[in-house]
Design an enzyme around this catalytic site. Structure first.
Site, mmCIF file in Angstrom:
data_model
loop_
_atom_site.group_PDB
_atom_site.id
_atom_site.type_symbol
_atom_site.label_atom_id
_atom_site.label_comp_id
_atom_site.label_asym_id
_atom_site.label_seq_id
_atom_site.Cartn_x
_atom_site.Cartn_y
_atom_site.Cartn_z
ATOM 1 N N ARG A 262 17.547 34.795 12.312
ATOM 2 C CA ARG A 262 18.428 34.654 13.487
ATOM 3 C C ARG A 262 19.768 35.339 13.264
ATOM 4 O O ARG A 262 20.303 35.317 12.162
ATOM 5 C CB ARG A 262 18.748 33.176 13.737
ATOM 6 C CG ARG A 262 17.611 32.331 14.196
ATOM 7 C CD ARG A 262 18.122 30.890 14.257
ATOM 8 N NE ARG A 262 17.077 29.967 13.871
ATOM 9 C CZ ARG A 262 16.435 29.184 14.731
ATOM 10 N NH1 ARG A 262 16.751 29.209 15.991
ATOM 11 N NH2 ARG A 262 15.486 28.382 14.317
ATOM 12 N N SER B 63 63.863 39.551 36.133
ATOM 13 C CA SER B 63 62.552 38.949 36.323
ATOM 14 C C SER B 63 61.548 40.094 36.350
ATOM 15 O O SER B 63 61.629 40.974 37.206
ATOM 16 C CB SER B 63 62.513 38.174 37.635
ATOM 17 O OG SER B 63 61.223 37.649 37.829
ATOM 18 N N TYR C 62 61.668 31.849 30.893
ATOM 19 C CA TYR C 62 60.693 31.239 31.791
ATOM 20 C C TYR C 62 59.582 32.215 32.166
ATOM 21 O O TYR C 62 59.734 33.430 32.026
ATOM 22 C CB TYR C 62 61.366 30.717 33.069
ATOM 23 C CG TYR C 62 61.876 31.804 33.988
ATOM 24 C CD1 TYR C 62 61.072 32.309 35.008
ATOM 25 C CD2 TYR C 62 63.151 32.347 33.834
ATOM 26 C CE1 TYR C 62 61.513 33.322 35.843
ATOM 27 C CE2 TYR C 62 63.606 33.356 34.666
ATOM 28 C CZ TYR C 62 62.773 33.843 35.670
ATOM 29 O OH TYR C 62 63.210 34.847 36.486
ATOM 30 N N LYS D 185 27.036 30.248 12.760
ATOM 31 C CA LYS D 185 25.825 29.513 12.416
ATOM 32 C C LYS D 185 25.669 29.396 10.895
ATOM 33 O O LYS D 185 25.429 28.309 10.371
ATOM 34 C CB LYS D 185 24.610 30.234 13.014
ATOM 35 C CG LYS D 185 23.309 29.515 12.761
ATOM 36 C CD LYS D 185 22.151 30.209 13.436
ATOM 37 C CE LYS D 185 22.250 29.992 14.926
ATOM 38 N NZ LYS D 185 21.232 30.650 15.699
ATOM 39 N N HIS E 268 46.342 41.735 48.496
ATOM 40 C CA HIS E 268 47.064 40.768 49.329
ATOM 41 C C HIS E 268 46.327 39.436 49.389
ATOM 42 O O HIS E 268 46.891 38.375 49.142
ATOM 43 C CB HIS E 268 47.249 41.339 50.732
ATOM 44 C CG HIS E 268 47.952 40.404 51.655
ATOM 45 N ND1 HIS E 268 47.269 39.512 52.453
ATOM 46 C CD2 HIS E 268 49.260 40.181 51.858
ATOM 47 C CE1 HIS E 268 48.150 38.803 53.138
ATOM 48 N NE2 HIS E 268 49.364 39.197 52.793
ATOM 49 N N CYS F 184 57.616 37.266 36.858
ATOM 50 C CA CYS F 184 57.120 36.668 38.092
ATOM 51 C C CYS F 184 55.931 37.422 38.671
ATOM 52 O O CYS F 184 55.449 37.108 39.745
ATOM 53 C CB CYS F 184 58.215 36.522 39.124
ATOM 54 S SG CYS F 184 58.834 38.106 39.717
ATOM 55 N N ARG G 95 27.484 23.026 16.133
ATOM 56 C CA ARG G 95 28.660 23.817 16.505
ATOM 57 C C ARG G 95 29.522 22.988 17.451
ATOM 58 O O ARG G 95 29.035 22.012 18.039
ATOM 59 C CB ARG G 95 28.258 25.130 17.169
ATOM 60 C CG ARG G 95 27.435 24.932 18.417
ATOM 61 C CD ARG G 95 26.990 26.244 19.014
ATOM 62 N NE ARG G 95 25.923 26.003 19.967
ATOM 63 C CZ ARG G 95 25.131 26.928 20.466
ATOM 64 N NH1 ARG G 95 25.266 28.172 20.091
ATOM 65 N NH2 ARG G 95 24.196 26.627 21.332
ATOM 66 N N MET H 203 22.008 38.488 21.120
ATOM 67 C CA MET H 203 21.367 39.205 20.029
ATOM 68 C C MET H 203 20.004 38.599 19.735
ATOM 69 O O MET H 203 19.580 37.653 20.368
ATOM 70 C CB MET H 203 22.273 39.182 18.807
ATOM 71 C CG MET H 203 23.492 40.059 18.980
ATOM 72 S SD MET H 203 24.572 39.977 17.579
ATOM 73 C CE MET H 203 25.058 38.288 17.596
ATOM 74 N N GLY I 270 22.641 34.177 23.231
ATOM 75 C CA GLY I 270 21.550 34.913 23.862
ATOM 76 C C GLY I 270 21.698 36.425 23.853
ATOM 77 O O GLY I 270 20.846 37.134 24.367
HETATM 78 C C1 PEP Z 1 55.640 42.293 41.149
HETATM 79 O O1 PEP Z 1 55.692 43.460 41.501
HETATM 80 O O2 PEP Z 1 55.198 41.936 40.034
HETATM 81 C C2 PEP Z 1 56.100 41.233 42.047
HETATM 82 C C3 PEP Z 1 56.139 39.979 41.636
HETATM 83 O O3 PEP Z 1 56.402 41.578 43.317
HETATM 84 P P1 PEP Z 1 55.307 41.825 44.465
HETATM 85 O O4 PEP Z 1 53.985 41.358 43.944
HETATM 86 O O5 PEP Z 1 55.771 41.030 45.629
HETATM 87 O O6 PEP Z 1 55.397 43.290 44.668
#
Ligand code: PEP
Ligand code: MG
Length: 904
Positions: free
Chosen positions: A96, A795, A882, A25, A487, A862, A369, A107, A105
């Site tokens: 302010r 991975s 990747y 500000k 899961h 992954c 802003r 402070m 909001g």
């Molecule tokens: C992991 O453990 O990061 C993974 C990709 O395998 P999973 O989630 O299937 O255990």
């Protein structure tokens, strides 16, 4: 040390790029002066002073800035011609907070400071508007009492002592609204307020403007460390050390009569991004009136006013009479505002959100802003600014908040419908999207109802792989337990399906088929709606609207691809998911969890037969049934991802996840397989483990039951050859899970190579394939140089790697995680945001060691972090090849990867 920066009348000691020192500000107030925008004069006490206040205390700070504060107040007086603490010619100020990163909001703020009985009399006389004077006074006493003197109730259920007094006075008078109180009532309120202060604090209300000012400055500094602000910083990862600035500014009044007004404006539409200047204002009002909803705000522009009236069903005549635009009521000020908003936008090269006040026909800007905006507006505004030549391509990429892209990928709730919906519970925003449906509690019901054309939401204590088919057909999933990598959450994200997990407050009864939430008992078939982006659950069916992914969205994605150095792959277990991900720009599959395929159709039967088998022969017979099914699955994957790499992971989860736990289903299975119930029960019991996550799973399965690896390898290689024969380009990668010991990967690789060679011989042709491993056990990271002798690629499975590095079960972490974050033990959920400090070190080490053995080893991630922007950028900083994430996160990861490349 310069502690205070003044501004006013076209001059300023600060600048826009001094945000860290002056707060957002303060820096913008200074900058607006420098570019000729009318801003009431004032000064900014720096964030450095706040830091000192926190470390050295109040006295040290007063000593340091006392003289400068006095000088700076004189600076204001010299520009306005009024005097602070002078009953005849009073100068009032606002105080302010303003941190380097906006904390809306959180402070404290005090307005109308410098007022007392004598000053109020003068104000009444000078303005000719006693109501204005006494209303300002009583508002000030209330605000000061709450904020500075600590009278604001700490407990939400306690009543504010001032509100109690107002209610009493209104009741005595028999009126409902504040505006129905007259001057005498307001005077009476002021007296009663001051008495309440005396009673509460044991001290008279301060009448000296200077005392008031110091009190307010302390209060703003103190508010940096109030519970609200601390929590907000934790939630938004704002460092505690940066401190807030304090802005003291001459008051201007929008409530001085009918030539005064106040409002807020946006240089473009914050919802759609359209380049339309818009905003709201009220004549004879203070800022809070515009937002409080007591009066209906009017539109600034006539065009906008007409559109608004049409939506409200108000005809043109009534509109003009009751809700005229600022262009119509104060054309000169409106024209000036239009010119200024354009100037500010051209200056900042971004959409501006402005606050203004008109006092007796003179326009003042109080704040500007970069405006908050929806995901759609973010994309459109960035691309429009590029086309207008205001920003370059790299700036477009930097302007995209990756996670906000999510809003563009899923159907969303209609804003108005959501505003009027009743919220009944809140859980974790596990998988974004908007879903409405009828409640069901069991997977088979979900399937049945869906077949009948019904929309369902599965409500579960938690989900398991057995629920997968129900989840597939449901609009959304709501669970009582489970964190962001439970899961339900992982699977839902993979499917791009809306999911709210870990809603601890809901009470699910499978027996009664009911769920209690928000004080109501919902039965099977009742409608609810889930917002997977916020974790909120609503009563009934809330309307949704579809989103568009072409045009500017595509243009932004093309820019990301131009600047990124990392590819984005996807985690997909079915050709359908693979196709979705490809449409979102995935350039390969980084993880195909084969076990998810075993739940489709009749595969589970053969799978169970394999598990129940009491010897190798019977197991092989069962595997032979699975082989063609798996081969078919993989053919679908290779076709959908033709030309790209497809990483298929061998069987990973413990086998108990595949067998039925209840006697009825066990009996059914016994009959199907022609074995006794006792035998089934015996097998199920033998599969039970105390710590299944650390048990017989991953490559441990493949090494103890080599025939499983053989079957899966055969299915992969045969599928690759078949699909290649059809003219597609295939690049299979076979991934071994949960390796921690060199011999584990060595044994698995030997089986894979042997099996592949056998298939090549049978078919008389070859395909090239790669063998690699997940790095998801800390020991694997430590001996990555050995593993790289066998592995073509690593991975990083950061779900398990996080679990095992912290020693937190990914399925049970919900029990204490929130408490840990609240207590500041953890800054955030390490299963969502990669812990670069700890887990990140293991990743770095493994990358180095892997490259030491094999300089060109292919590296990726992954785990769920593969779609989280800060984690993606971390991977970019290590020059990974990747990242792989669930399909609906692919665009987010593409932007984050490009941002990472630009930052490097
Ligand atoms: C992991 O453990 O990061 C993974 C990709 O395998 P999973 O989630 O299937 O255990
Ligand atoms: Mg894992």
């Amino acid at each position: 040390m310069k502690t205070i920066y003044t501004f006013g009348n076209g001059k300023a000691e600060g600048r826009a790029d001094m945000r860290d020192l002056l707060g957002g500000k303060g820096a913008n107030l200074a900058e607006m002066n420098l570019i000729g925008v009318p801003v009431p004069p004032g000064f900014t006490i720096t964030t450095d002073v706040c830091k000192l206040y926190v470390s050295k205390g109040r006295e040290a700070v007063v000593e340091l800035i006392k003289d400068d504060v006095v000088k700076s107040i004189h600076h204001i007086e010299s520009l306005t011609g009024n005097k602070f603490d002078d009953p005849d010619n009073p100068q009032l100020v606002s105080v302010r907070s303003g941190a380097p990163i906006s904390m809306p909001g959180m402070m404290d703020t005090v307005l109308n400071l410098g007022i007392n009985d004598a000053v109020a009399e003068t104000l009444a006389k000078k303005s000719g508007n006693p109501r204005f004077a006494w209303d300002s006074y009583r508002r000030f006493v209330q605000m000061y009492g709450d904020v500075v003197l600590g009278m604001k109730p700490q407990n939400k259920t306690d009543i504010d002592p001032f509100e109690e007094i107002i209610d009493k006075v209104k009741a005595e008078k028999g009126v409902k609204l504040d505006i129905e109180l007259d001057v005498d009532d307001l005077k009476k309120l002021t007296v009663l307020f001051k008495e309440a202060v005396k009673k509460n604090t044991g001290k008279e209300f301060p009448t000296s403007a200077w005392d008031q000012l110091w009190g307010a400055i302390y209060a703003v500094f103190d508010s940096w460390n109030n519970d609200r602000a601390i929590l907000y910083r934790q939630m938004n990862q704002i460092p505690d050390e940066i401190g807030t600035a304090v802005n003291v500014q001459a008051m201007v009044y929008g409530n001085m009569g009918n030539t005064s007004a106040t409002g807020v404006a946006f240089s473009r539409d914050a919802a759609t991004g359209e380049n339309i200047f818009n905003g709201e204002y009220l004549i004879n009002a203070q800022g809070e009136d515009v937002v409080s909803g007591v009066r209906t705000p009017q539109q600034i522009m006539t065009e906008g006013s007409r559109r608004w009236a049409e939506l409200q069903g108000i005809d043109e005549e009534e509109r003009k009479a009751k809700y005229p635009s600022l262009e119509e009521t104060m054309p000169e000020c409106a024209a000036q505002l239009v010119e200024i908003q354009q100037r500010l936008e051209n200056h900042y090269h971004d959409m501006q959100d402005m606050e203004f006040t008109i006092q007796n026909g003179k326009l003042w800007l109080l704040q500007t802003r970069n405006g908050k905006r929806t995901g759609a507006a973010m994309v459109k505004i960035a691309m429009d600014l590029l086309r207008e030549g205001q920003i370059d391509e790299k700036t477009v990429i930097k302007r995209i908040e990756p996670t906000k892209l999510d809003e563009l990928l899923h159907p969303v709730f209609d804003k108005a419908a959501l505003d009027s919906a009743r919220r009944v519970a809140k859980g974790l925003p596990a998988s974004p999207g908007a879903a409405s449906g009828q409640i069901v509690f069991f997977a088979d019901d979900a399937e049945k109802w869906a077949q009948d054309g019904k929309q369902v939401i599965m409500v579960r204590l938690e989900t398991s792989p057995e629920d997968l088919r129900g989840m597939t057909v449901a609009q959304g999933i709501l669970t009582n337990r489970g964190g962001m990598t439970s899961h339900a959450a992982v699977v839902a994200r993979g499917m791009g399906k809306c999911c709210v997990s870990g809603a601890g407050e809901i009470k699910v009864s499978y027996k009664n088929r009911t769920v209690e939430m928000g004080g109501k008992t919902y039965h099977e078939g009742d409608w609810i709606s889930l917002n997977g982006s916020t974790g909120k659950v609503y009563d009934g069916q809330v309307k949704t609207v579809d989103v568009d992914m072409s045009g500017d969205f595509k243009a932004v994605m093309d820019l990301a691809d131009k600047y990124t150095k990392m590819q984005v792959y996807t985690n997909a277990d079915s050709p359908r998911d693979a196709k979705v991900a490809r449409r979102f720009g995935a350039k390969g599959i980084g993880l195909c969890r084969t076990e998810h395929m075993f739940f489709e159709g009749d595969r589970i039967k053969a799978m169970r037969e394999m598990i129940i088998a009491e010897n190798v022969e019977r197991r092989k017979a069962a595997l032979a049934k699975l082989l063609p099914l798996q081969r078919g699955d993989f053919e679908g994957m290779f076709e959908a991802m033709s030309g790209y790499e497809v990483t298929i992971r061998l069987l990973d989860p413990p086998l108990h996840e595949f067998v039925p736990q209840d006697t009825a289903s066990q009996e059914e299975l016994a009959q199907e397989l022609g074995v006794t119930l006792d035998h089934i029960k015996h097998v199920v019991a033998s599969l039970k483990e105390v710590n299944p996550m650390l048990g017989h799973r991953g490559c441990r399965l493949g090494n103890t039951y080599p025939e499983i690896t053989e079957m899966q390898t055969r299915a992969i290689i045969e599928a690759a050859i078949n699909v290649q024969d059809k003219g597609f380009e295939v690049h299979p990668k076979i991934m071994i899970p949960l390796v921690g010991v060199y011999n584990e990967i060595k044994m698995q690789a030997d089986i894979i190579n042997r099996t592949a060679e056998a298939v090549f011989k049978e078919r008389g042709k070859r395909v090239s394939y790669k063998i690699g491993t997940m790095i998801e056990i800390p020991r694997a990271a430590l001996i990555a140089d050995q593993i790289a002798k066998v592995a073509d690629f690593f991975s990083f499975g950061t779900n398990d790697l996080t679990q095992m590095t912290f020693g937190y079960s990914r399925d049970d972490v919900g029990k204490f995680l929130n408490d840990y974050i609240k207590a500041g033990i953890l800054k955030n959920d390490p299963f969502q945001i990669l812990d670069q400090e700890g887990v990140g070190q293991l990743i770095k080490m493994a990358a180095q060691k892997g490259r030491a053995t094999k300089p060109n080893i292919n590296l990726g991630i992954c785990g769920e972090h593969g779609g989280e922007p800060s984690s993606v950028k971390f991977c970019a900083s290590l020059n990974f090849d990747y990242v792989s994430c669930s399909p609906y996160r692919v665009p987010i990861a593409r932007i984050a990867a490009a941002q990472g490349a630009l930052e490097n």
